[in-house]
Design an enzyme around this catalytic site. Structure first.
Site, PDB file in Angstrom:
ATOM      1  N   ASP A 247      -0.216   3.167  -6.909  1.00 19.88           N
ATOM      2  CA  ASP A 247      -1.007   4.172  -7.606  1.00 19.88           C
ATOM      3  C   ASP A 247      -2.463   4.112  -7.144  1.00 19.88           C
ATOM      4  O   ASP A 247      -3.020   3.024  -6.956  1.00 19.88           O
ATOM      5  CB  ASP A 247      -0.925   3.900  -9.116  1.00 19.88           C
ATOM      6  N   GLU A 305       7.547  -9.546   4.902  1.00 19.36           N
ATOM      7  CA  GLU A 305       8.293 -10.786   4.686  1.00 19.36           C
ATOM      8  C   GLU A 305       9.639 -10.511   4.020  1.00 19.36           C
ATOM      9  O   GLU A 305      10.618 -11.231   4.234  1.00 19.36           O
ATOM     10  CB  GLU A 305       7.496 -11.746   3.797  1.00 19.36           C
TER      11      GLU A 305
END
Length: 590
Positions: A247, A305
């Site tokens: 956001d 990752e």
């Protein structure tokens, strides 16, 4: 990464659609095709087979308004779980869940008081884990909202920060001394109206809030803040989420010198309405600072990752430029979207302009297009107009899903829901209350999903006697899910057919895009797969108007009409095309 998360990632890889694996092999320059616009937009960064997000359709779920399982009038995570099969049958690739974290709900969850827990009104962490598991069983990816730029004023970090000027978190938020006359340190404005600075008598300083005064901005110049935020993102990655919607992702940093914003040379009417003074400034110093690019690189490294994806919300003076910068080089956001198609402007020329301008700047980035979400009026009302046929959402949806990029789809648009007229006494949105009556807020698009045409309140709640947090408009009951499921000609069924057909069209998922010159209200484009991608180039024409159209495309490439997409009645004779009202033509270019 925990062993459980690693195993979960391996399992989720198995849910990727085989067609996506075949499609997402990268894009290279294509020869110019006669009859198409002079500008060719191509992808220059090869995509990996794990790039499920590239060309994906992401279904936005607003928890408060999706389904109420416990009869308190507010939607919750178990309600979402119950209706996940409905979402999966639609044919989307992922869900994006708006905030469900602990919050005082001053801005309905976008004011977070605990980044690592579920608000009790929505359920528990165990409910969330069940949601992720069920979504993955259904082949759906799970993306969650992260509101990083600000917290609730009830977050323990801010409670501590405001106590004094020398506590361990004193500099975790943006504090500033007043001017000698006691006024705020500069002229920055809040998106929600008024000054972006709120006086705090305990510290005898102002704190920055780009939105509500109850949403203080974190100080991302502080290394500890960045590290804490990254750890909170990791918390959800460990729980198995596949990505994040970030956001207000260009609001993280502010100008250290707190310089005044200059007046706007051209008002921003896409991010805010004309009645909001926020659009009268050029937001040069209060957001979109260069330091944010480095921070987004840190976020991307963490997401990589876990093989997770990201889509960022960008509201800026030049949102397209910022979207391009924030998705460049494959080391920041995976995708970005803006308010540029969330406006009232819907002409074919305008849509084409937005896509062309973005693609010309984006180069190796990736867009995510949307014409509806929890912040704007329903597209059936905003674009379709009063009394629009439900056929409008069919063609508008097909058009949106044929643009180059991914798609965010707002819950209920597949039912052709219209904007609800909420009386002031039932209004919940603080933004709407502040600007009433010129702006009635965002509640009109947030009304509960109508699951049943016959049950009270559209079957939203497990307790039929409980009134939902927002009223269900009577006109929505005629478009409820049960009726839409039973009607082969409903928008729901039409969009299901189109999404299923689209999955077999590599060019519409990951291909390049070019435009034709066509008369209003026709949008004409071609999608061309990269040289190493399977599939055919597709010519796509959309009549966004309520009347049939017949027009010449003198240099249109040869094409053979395709079927299976659900649109009928289009004709081609040489270079002349005829499209029915709200009709579309798809052809395999030969």
């Amino acid at each position: 990464m925990s062993a459980w998360a690693a195993q979960r990632r391996l399992q989720s890889d198995g849910h990727r659609h085989a067609v996506s694996i075949a499609l997402h092999q990268g894009c290279q320059n294509q020869p110019q095709t006669d009859g198409l616009s002079d500008v060719t937009f191509v992808s220059t960064t090869p995509a990996r087979a794990t790039d499920w997000w590239r060309g994906a359709i992401i279904y936005q779920i607003y928890p408060r308004s999706f389904a109420d399982s416990n009869g308190d009038g507010i939607g919750d995570l178990p309600g979402i779980i119950e209706h996940l099969p409905y979402v999966a049958r639609l044919g989307v690739d992922a869900i994006w869940i708006s905030p469900f974290f602990r919050s005082p709900m001053k801005d309905f969850g976008y004011d977070i008081a605990d980044y690592r827990d579920v608000d009790p009104m929505f359920g528990t962490l165990a409910d969330f884990d069940r949601l992720v598991q069920r979504a993955h069983e259904l082949g759906l990816k799970v993306m969650i909202d992260q509101v990083l730029s600000h917290t609730s004023d009830q977050h323990p970090w801010f409670v501590e920060s405001r106590r004094s000027r020398d506590n361990p978190r004193a500099d975790w938020y943006v504090w500033a001394d007043p001017k000698p006359d006691g006024t705020p340190p500069n002229n920055w404005l809040s998106v929600f109206g008024g000054s972006a600075w709120q006086w705090d008598p305990r510290r005898r300083q102002y704190y920055l809030h780009n939105f509500l005064a109850s949403q203080p901005d974190l100080n991302f110049h502080h290394p500890a803040v960045q590290q804490q935020v990254l750890e909170d993102i990791r918390f959800w990655l460990e729980r198995g989420v596949d990505g994040f919607r970030f956001d207000a992702c260009n609001f993280h940093f502010h100008d250290r010198h707190l310089r005044d914003n200059p007046p706007a040379t051209q008002r921003d009417t896409k991010t805010v309405m004309e009645t909001n003074p926020y659009g009268m400034q050029r937001h040069l110093y209060d957001k979109t600072q260069p330091e944010n690019l480095v921070f987004l690189q840190r976020v991307r490294a963490l997401l990589d990752e876990y093989g997770a994806a990201s889509v960022g919300e960008v509201g800026d003076d030049d949102s397209l430029k910022t979207m391009a910068a924030y998705t460049a080089n494959g080391d920041k956001l995976h995708m970005a979207y803006s308010f540029n198609l969330l406006t009232s402007e819907r002409s074919a020329a305008y849509i084409r302009q937005q896509v062309e301008e973005l693609e010309a700047q984006m180069k190796d980035g990736w867009a995510c297009w949307s014409f509806g979400n929890h912040d704007v009026a329903r597209v059936m009302t905003r674009w379709g107009g009063p009394g629009a046929s439900t056929d409008f959402i069919k063609v508008a949806g097909a058009m949106l899903m044929s643009l180059r990029g991914s798609v965010c789809w707002w819950q209920g648009d597949e039912l052709a829901l219209t904007e609800a007229d909420i009386p002031f006494e039932k209004l919940q949105d603080p933004y709407g209350k502040a600007f009433w009556p010129e702006f009635k807020g965002r509640d009109g698009c947030r009304t509960p999903m109508p699951w049943s045409s016959t049950r009270p309140h559209g079957g939203f709640s497990g307790d039929a006697t409980v009134e939902p947090w927002l009223p269900v408009p009577p006109e929505h009951l005629a478009r409820a899910v049960d009726l839409s499921e039973a009607d082969p000609a409903s928008p729901l069924q039409a969009l299901r057919r189109f999404m299923a057909w689209r999955k077999a069209q590599p060019a519409l998922i990951g291909g390049d895009i070019r435009f034709f010159d066509a008369p209003e209200p026709v949008l004409a484009l071609a999608r061309t797969p990269a040289a190493d991608q399977p599939g055919d180039a597709v010519l796509a024409l959309f009549n966004l108007g309520s009347e049939p159209v017949s027009f010449e495309l003198p240099q249109a490439p040869a094409s053979v009409a395709l079927d299976g997409h659900g649109f009928a009645g289009a004709h081609r004779q040489a270079q002349r095309f005829t499209l029915p009202a709200y009709g579309a033509y798809f052809g395999k270019m030969v």
